[in-house]
Design a protein around this motif. Sequence first.
Motif, PDB file in Angstrom:
ATOM      1  N   THR A 142       7.128  -6.077  -3.940  1.00  0.00           N
ATOM      2  CA  THR A 142       7.970  -6.889  -4.755  1.00  0.00           C
ATOM      3  C   THR A 142       7.452  -8.269  -5.297  1.00  0.00           C
ATOM      4  OG1 THR A 142       9.267  -7.680  -3.113  1.00  0.00           O
ATOM      5  CG2 THR A 142      10.259  -5.735  -4.435  1.00  0.00           C
ATOM      6  N   ASP A 143       6.467  -8.675  -4.476  1.00  0.00           N
ATOM      7  CA  ASP A 143       5.964 -10.173  -4.639  1.00  0.00           C
ATOM      8  C   ASP A 143       5.273  -9.987  -6.255  1.00  0.00           C
ATOM      9  OD1 ASP A 143       6.927 -11.317  -2.406  1.00  0.00           O
ATOM     10  OD2 ASP A 143       4.753 -10.792  -1.420  1.00  0.00           O
TER      11      ASP A 143
ATOM     12  N   LYS B 238       5.125  -6.508 -14.394  1.00  0.00           N
ATOM     13  CA  LYS B 238       3.933  -7.153 -13.368  1.00  0.00           C
ATOM     14  C   LYS B 238       3.808  -8.491 -13.730  1.00  0.00           C
ATOM     15  CE  LYS B 238      -0.139  -5.530 -14.187  1.00  0.00           C
ATOM     16  NZ  LYS B 238      -1.332  -4.764 -14.510  1.00  0.00           N
ATOM     17  N   ARG B 239       3.475  -9.136 -12.710  1.00  0.00           N
ATOM     18  CA  ARG B 239       2.988 -10.572 -12.462  1.00  0.00           C
ATOM     19  C   ARG B 239       2.027 -10.725 -11.700  1.00  0.00           C
ATOM     20  NH1 ARG B 239       5.858  -9.951 -16.174  1.00  0.00           N
ATOM     21  NH2 ARG B 239       7.713 -10.971 -16.886  1.00  0.00           N
TER      22      ARG B 239
ATOM     23  N   ASP C 235      -8.537  -4.493  10.183  1.00  0.00           N
ATOM     24  CA  ASP C 235      -7.327  -4.886  10.932  1.00  0.00           C
ATOM     25  C   ASP C 235      -6.211  -4.741   9.507  1.00  0.00           C
ATOM     26  OD1 ASP C 235      -5.154  -6.518  11.375  1.00  0.00           O
ATOM     27  OD2 ASP C 235      -6.472  -7.795  12.926  1.00  0.00           O
ATOM     28  N   PRO C 236      -5.094  -4.355   9.837  1.00  0.00           N
ATOM     29  CA  PRO C 236      -4.218  -4.033   8.624  1.00  0.00           C
ATOM     30  C   PRO C 236      -3.653  -5.423   8.170  1.00  0.00           C
ATOM     31  CG  PRO C 236      -3.222  -3.310  10.862  1.00  0.00           C
ATOM     32  CD  PRO C 236      -4.621  -3.419  10.994  1.00  0.00           C
ATOM     33  N   GLN C 237      -3.887  -6.494   8.935  1.00  0.00           N
ATOM     34  CA  GLN C 237      -3.456  -7.854   8.471  1.00  0.00           C
ATOM     35  C   GLN C 237      -4.233  -8.490   7.381  1.00  0.00           C
ATOM     36  OE1 GLN C 237      -0.538  -9.346   9.040  1.00  0.00           O
ATOM     37  NE2 GLN C 237       0.301  -7.652  10.725  1.00  0.00           N
ATOM     38  N   VAL C 238      -5.656  -7.929   7.315  1.00  0.00           N
ATOM     39  CA  VAL C 238      -6.560  -8.686   6.416  1.00  0.00           C
ATOM     40  C   VAL C 238      -6.305  -7.884   4.999  1.00  0.00           C
ATOM     41  CG1 VAL C 238      -7.945  -9.006   8.325  1.00  0.00           C
ATOM     42  CG2 VAL C 238      -8.590  -6.994   6.806  1.00  0.00           C
ATOM     43  N   LEU C 239      -5.979  -6.694   4.739  1.00  0.00           N
ATOM     44  CA  LEU C 239      -5.781  -6.236   3.310  1.00  0.00           C
ATOM     45  C   LEU C 239      -4.444  -5.686   3.103  1.00  0.00           C
ATOM     46  CD1 LEU C 239      -5.981  -2.871   3.854  1.00  0.00           C
ATOM     47  CD2 LEU C 239      -8.391  -3.405   4.245  1.00  0.00           C
ATOM     48  N   LYS C 240      -3.889  -5.346   1.877  1.00  0.00           N
ATOM     49  CA  LYS C 240      -2.939  -4.588   1.565  1.00  0.00           C
ATOM     50  C   LYS C 240      -3.054  -3.913   0.412  1.00  0.00           C
ATOM     51  CE  LYS C 240       1.893  -4.840   1.856  1.00  0.00           C
ATOM     52  NZ  LYS C 240       2.810  -4.499   2.955  1.00  0.00           N
ATOM     53  N   PHE C 241      -2.692  -2.662   0.383  1.00  0.00           N
ATOM     54  CA  PHE C 241      -2.600  -1.784  -0.775  1.00  0.00           C
ATOM     55  C   PHE C 241      -1.339  -1.905  -1.411  1.00  0.00           C
ATOM     56  CE2 PHE C 241      -1.547   1.979  -3.027  1.00  0.00           C
ATOM     57  CZ  PHE C 241      -2.476   2.542  -3.482  1.00  0.00           C
ATOM     58  N   VAL C 242      -1.379  -2.304  -2.809  1.00  0.00           N
ATOM     59  CA  VAL C 242      -0.082  -2.456  -3.509  1.00  0.00           C
ATOM     60  C   VAL C 242      -0.035  -1.552  -4.961  1.00  0.00           C
ATOM     61  CG1 VAL C 242       1.321  -4.129  -4.883  1.00  0.00           C
ATOM     62  CG2 VAL C 242      -0.053  -4.784  -2.603  1.00  0.00           C
TER      63      VAL C 242
END
Length: 443
Positions: A43-44, A52-53, A245-252
Amino acid sequence: MSFKNAMQSVQKNLLQYAKQGRPYEVLAAVLAARQFNTSIVETDLHAEEGKKRQLKINYYAPICEDNGTGTENFCDPGNAIAPKQMYFNLDQVTASANYSLNRDDIRMVDGHYSFSDHAKAAINAALPAVRRKLAVQVAELLIANNGILPDGNATRMLPFLDKTQGTVNPMGLWEIERNFRDAGLSNPFIIGGTDVFHWRKAVEIGGVNEKGQNVSQMGRANAYYDSLINDAYGDTSSEHILAFDPQVLKFVSFNRNAGIFATDLQNIDAIDTIYQQGGTDYLHGVMADPVTGLLWDLNISYEKCSFTWMFQWRLEWDIFFMPPAVCNVTGVNGVFHYTTCAPVEYTCPTGGTPATPGTSDTFDWDTNGVIMFPLFINKLELAGQESYPATTVADITELRDLFNDSVTGYVFSVTGTKLRYAGYAGISGQINDTTNISFTATP
């Protein structure tokens, strides 16, 4: 005429034949990793559904060098610590071709099937190909953004198992975990080819081996097999493994057909209503992939002059690579590349050369003839990081300062008309989408 040919064939319609399809674990890995990274949430990227922003994050980068000696006067001016910004744009798009279902073709099929029955079968039949397309694009994006190991090497060969006996060598996993510990990272997600598959199977049936090690305790969590990783590297001489490491990337992902942008009629069964009632000739909704659970945009329209339904799968998505949160050598970003022995070699060669730390080098970009000062910089892309400084730099010194402020993980200096940094690999980018930046190793 023989009796065998005197009867008509019995027809059986398998309209849900292509409903499931092949899973791709590279997708499963990045989707499962999302729950561990809460720095960014879906939602960010949209304050309201369907809108979309661009996302800007403000963060304090870790200070990796300190010149304090203990002799400072506390009343002296201090070094200001200011937050940095990083921008994320959701730029990737995966879509199917436009497909059609002709009304009059359905006349040729016997049985009590509605238009929506045929439409669901056709739509499901188109999903496996677009799912694979998404998986390939995800694998390629991960590989394009893998960093270096904590010792400065681009990759390292690791042992995972005896390919002739199928016995596990725990050193492969332990070395990955050690690299993560050295880099200040944790919880490695591992995606790879044949060795990962065989490793998972061996652990699944494992017990205490001849060395007294309980192999079953190695666990199989966060280990994903997908041959697309090998395909994406395009190298048949070795098996390839990515660990992150899952903290270093994010699928959106983002759905255009959400909120006020979705039609009231969203269920595919509404196709029968569209046809029978008339007046409505399109449907814009979302539909979940039964294999991955991802919500895709699904657009359907009815061309009343050609008596044809048209449909397309579409998904907007991206993988956001976070700025460094831990001090490391330049180029470490938490996405590591490893190799193993090729699957055709059932035994690995004995011996080998011990891994040695990589050698740091200096990398230059000569601005002479490329940059004309003063220069207004609205957009800067460098080392996979995007920012919008919207400022004018008067000379190369101000350009250096802008690079240092905008790009995390690198320290730039000026040498004549060149910008320089010390590291292990060259970086590239663009200014204002027109001027190319390319740092190359100093001769």
